[in-house]
Design a protein around this motif. Structure first.
Motif, PDB file in Angstrom:
ATOM      1  N   HIS A 275     -54.038  27.699   9.878  1.00 50.12           N
ATOM      2  CA  HIS A 275     -52.837  27.060  10.430  1.00 50.12           C
ATOM      3  C   HIS A 275     -52.009  26.549   9.252  1.00 50.12           C
ATOM      4  O   HIS A 275     -52.032  25.351   8.954  1.00 50.12           O
ATOM      5  CB  HIS A 275     -53.210  25.876  11.334  1.00 50.12           C
TER       6      HIS A 275
ATOM      7  N   ARG B  52     -55.582  16.752  -7.560  1.00 52.76           N
ATOM      8  CA  ARG B  52     -54.479  15.870  -7.950  1.00 52.76           C
ATOM      9  C   ARG B  52     -54.740  15.248  -9.319  1.00 52.76           C
ATOM     10  O   ARG B  52     -53.840  15.109 -10.148  1.00 52.76           O
ATOM     11  CB  ARG B  52     -54.290  14.768  -6.892  1.00 52.76           C
TER      12      ARG B  52
ATOM     13  N   PRO C  17     -49.304  24.984   7.042  1.00 52.03           N
ATOM     14  CA  PRO C  17     -48.199  24.073   7.390  1.00 52.03           C
ATOM     15  C   PRO C  17     -46.904  24.380   6.634  1.00 52.03           C
ATOM     16  O   PRO C  17     -46.279  23.480   6.070  1.00 52.03           O
ATOM     17  CB  PRO C  17     -48.764  22.691   7.015  1.00 52.03           C
TER      18      PRO C  17
ATOM     19  N   PHE D 114     -50.035  19.563  -3.510  1.00 46.15           N
ATOM     20  CA  PHE D 114     -51.263  19.853  -2.777  1.00 46.15           C
ATOM     21  C   PHE D 114     -51.120  19.361  -1.340  1.00 46.15           C
ATOM     22  O   PHE D 114     -50.608  18.269  -1.098  1.00 46.15           O
ATOM     23  CB  PHE D 114     -52.463  19.195  -3.456  1.00 46.15           C
ATOM     24  N   LEU D 115     -51.556  20.183  -0.401  1.00 46.55           N
ATOM     25  CA  LEU D 115     -51.447  19.880   1.015  1.00 46.55           C
ATOM     26  C   LEU D 115     -52.824  19.962   1.645  1.00 46.55           C
ATOM     27  O   LEU D 115     -53.610  20.846   1.296  1.00 46.55           O
ATOM     28  CB  LEU D 115     -50.566  20.915   1.735  1.00 46.55           C
ATOM     29  N   GLU D 116     -53.084  19.040   2.579  1.00 44.98           N
ATOM     30  CA  GLU D 116     -54.348  19.137   3.305  1.00 44.98           C
ATOM     31  C   GLU D 116     -54.092  19.897   4.595  1.00 44.98           C
ATOM     32  O   GLU D 116     -53.244  19.511   5.399  1.00 44.98           O
ATOM     33  CB  GLU D 116     -54.908  17.742   3.596  1.00 44.98           C
ATOM     34  N   GLY D 117     -54.812  20.977   4.767  1.00 42.83           N
ATOM     35  CA  GLY D 117     -54.617  21.757   5.980  1.00 42.83           C
ATOM     36  C   GLY D 117     -55.563  22.936   5.989  1.00 42.83           C
ATOM     37  O   GLY D 117     -56.351  23.126   5.060  1.00 42.83           O
ATOM     38  N   GLU D 118     -55.480  23.705   7.061  1.00 42.02           N
ATOM     39  CA  GLU D 118     -56.382  24.839   7.225  1.00 42.02           C
ATOM     40  C   GLU D 118     -55.637  26.145   6.969  1.00 42.02           C
ATOM     41  O   GLU D 118     -54.475  26.289   7.365  1.00 42.02           O
ATOM     42  CB  GLU D 118     -56.948  24.847   8.643  1.00 42.02           C
TER      43      GLU D 118
ATOM     44  N   ILE E 172     -50.716  12.809  -0.140  1.00 43.17           N
ATOM     45  CA  ILE E 172     -51.019  14.177   0.312  1.00 43.17           C
ATOM     46  C   ILE E 172     -50.844  14.237   1.834  1.00 43.17           C
ATOM     47  O   ILE E 172     -51.514  13.514   2.569  1.00 43.17           O
ATOM     48  CB  ILE E 172     -52.456  14.601  -0.082  1.00 43.17           C
ATOM     49  N   PRO E 173     -49.924  15.087   2.301  1.00 43.90           N
ATOM     50  CA  PRO E 173     -49.759  15.230   3.749  1.00 43.90           C
ATOM     51  C   PRO E 173     -51.000  15.870   4.367  1.00 43.90           C
ATOM     52  O   PRO E 173     -51.463  16.904   3.883  1.00 43.90           O
ATOM     53  CB  PRO E 173     -48.546  16.162   3.898  1.00 43.90           C
ATOM     54  N   VAL E 174     -51.541  15.217   5.388  1.00 43.42           N
ATOM     55  CA  VAL E 174     -52.746  15.736   6.046  1.00 43.42           C
ATOM     56  C   VAL E 174     -52.298  16.540   7.265  1.00 43.42           C
ATOM     57  O   VAL E 174     -52.121  16.011   8.357  1.00 43.42           O
ATOM     58  CB  VAL E 174     -53.696  14.591   6.449  1.00 43.42           C
ATOM     59  N   MET E 175     -52.112  17.832   7.058  1.00 46.07           N
ATOM     60  CA  MET E 175     -51.538  18.693   8.104  1.00 46.07           C
ATOM     61  C   MET E 175     -52.644  19.377   8.906  1.00 46.07           C
ATOM     62  O   MET E 175     -52.690  20.596   9.028  1.00 46.07           O
ATOM     63  CB  MET E 175     -50.601  19.732   7.454  1.00 46.07           C
ATOM     64  N   LEU E 176     -53.552  18.562   9.424  1.00 49.57           N
ATOM     65  CA  LEU E 176     -54.671  19.078  10.213  1.00 49.57           C
ATOM     66  C   LEU E 176     -54.394  18.795  11.688  1.00 49.57           C
ATOM     67  O   LEU E 176     -54.219  17.636  12.077  1.00 49.57           O
ATOM     68  CB  LEU E 176     -55.979  18.401   9.793  1.00 49.57           C
TER      69      LEU E 176
END
Lengths: 269, 56
Positions: free
Chosen positions: A137, A117, A139, A130-134, B44-48
């Motif tokens: 999976h 960022r 999103p 930016f997205l937090e995820g795996e 930041i969307p936390v899509m966990l």
């Protein structure tokens, strides 16, 4: 100290992000921390690419290729970077898709997202999220992305088949997968593989090039190509193997040319 | 800074792959199907899936 794979990766890459943010020099993708010149991660980007990017984006680059050079991106396209790290490939792609395009960077490491960022702000790029995820999976909904890029990340996943199925799902029909990753070629005896893993962390999870193709096809992709572009020679590992007390000359035939950075391309339908 | 409307439009629940809606005064995203609530941290969307809470 985390013991599960996900935790170990978050720790390792989190630390790399903090080092890059602090202005430290880069270590390898594979994070050996040996201070030697890592043949995998050096000199991946041309001066034209890096001139317009913040130094921290380049410093945090832990890839094994330049996926944005793999594929022609057109204005208006939607791009997804699996494991976006410090954001270098996201920022390069954002320029290519232009203001009507969009680039999503997906990462599971907080510190990398913070760094990315910051790099986005410094680069003054707006068409990026930016997205937090795996990556196992994703999103995003089905058929929402034109191009998937990724740089030396899929090898880290404990469930690569799922990553590739998710990539297929989010791509639109005709969408393209254009990824840089580490692959294993030929046969490597288990004992030698362990020595190599000490050298390059990435090798631990790297797929055999034939297996990569098989998994992509099983996910539904067609037109799969795996193109090794930087093949590692026994000499690249000489210093490390010697320091580890191993006989390089004896190992050389088993090691030479067995690990490569590859461009992996495939198409959805 | 609020979450970008275009991003909100495209984001999906990583579990169900269906649309998520803004909840809690725009500080979280909720899946109507599995009722998981995903926080938004520093925009930041936390899509966990592991970090989501399941709410009624």
């Amino acid at each position: 100290m985390a013991t599960d794979l996900k935790g170990v990766i978050q720790e390792k890459y989190g630390e790399a992000a903090r080092r890059a943010a602090a202005g430290a020099a880069r270590t390898g993708c594979c994070g050996t921390g040996c201070g030697c010149d890592d043949p995998i991660t050096t000199n991946l980007y041309g001066a034209d690419d890096t001139a317009a990017l913040p130094a921290q984006a380049i410093a945090a680059s832990l890839g094994c290729g330049n996926p944005t050079a793999l594929i022609d991106l057109a204005p208006g396209q939607v791009v997804l970077d699996l494991g976006s790290g410090g954001g270098i490939d996201v920022l390069l792609s954002a320029r290519r898709v232009g203001p009507h395009g969009k680039v999503y960077g997906l990462d599971m490491t907080d510190d990398m997202l913070t760094l990315a960022r910051g790099n986005q702000r410094r680069a003054g790029v707006a068409n990026v999220e930016f997205l937090e995820g795996e990556i196992e999976h994703i999103p995003l909904p089905d058929a929402s992305v034109d191009v998937i890029i990724s740089n030396c990340v899929i090898n880290l996943s404990a469930d690569k088949a799922r990553v590739l199925r998710e990539a297929f799902r989010v791509l639109r029909p005709g969408g393209r997968f254009a990824v840089s990753d580490i692959v294993v070629r030929g046969e490597i005896p288990a004992q030698v593989r362990r020595s190599l893993e000490l050298w390059v962390g990435c090798v631990a999870g790297a797929l055999h090039e034939d297996e990569y193709t098989r998994l992509l096809e099983a996910a539904g992709f067609s037109g799969v190509t795996v193109e090794p572009w930087r093949v590692y020679r026994a000499n690249d590992a000489r210093q490390f193997l010697t320091d580890a007390g191993l006989d390089v000359d004896a190992l050389a035939p088993e090691v030479d040319g067995k690990v490569a950075s590859a461009f992996i391309r495939a198409t959805k339908g | 800074m609020a979450i970008d409307p275009e991003l909100l439009e495209i984001l999906a629940c990583p579990n169900c792959k269906t649309k998520v809606d803004l909840v809690k005064n725009g500080t979280a995203l909720k899946c109507g199907q599995c009722r998981r609530v995903y926080p938004i941290k520093d925009d930041i969307p936390v899509m966990l899936i592991d970090e989501a809470t399941i709410e009624p």
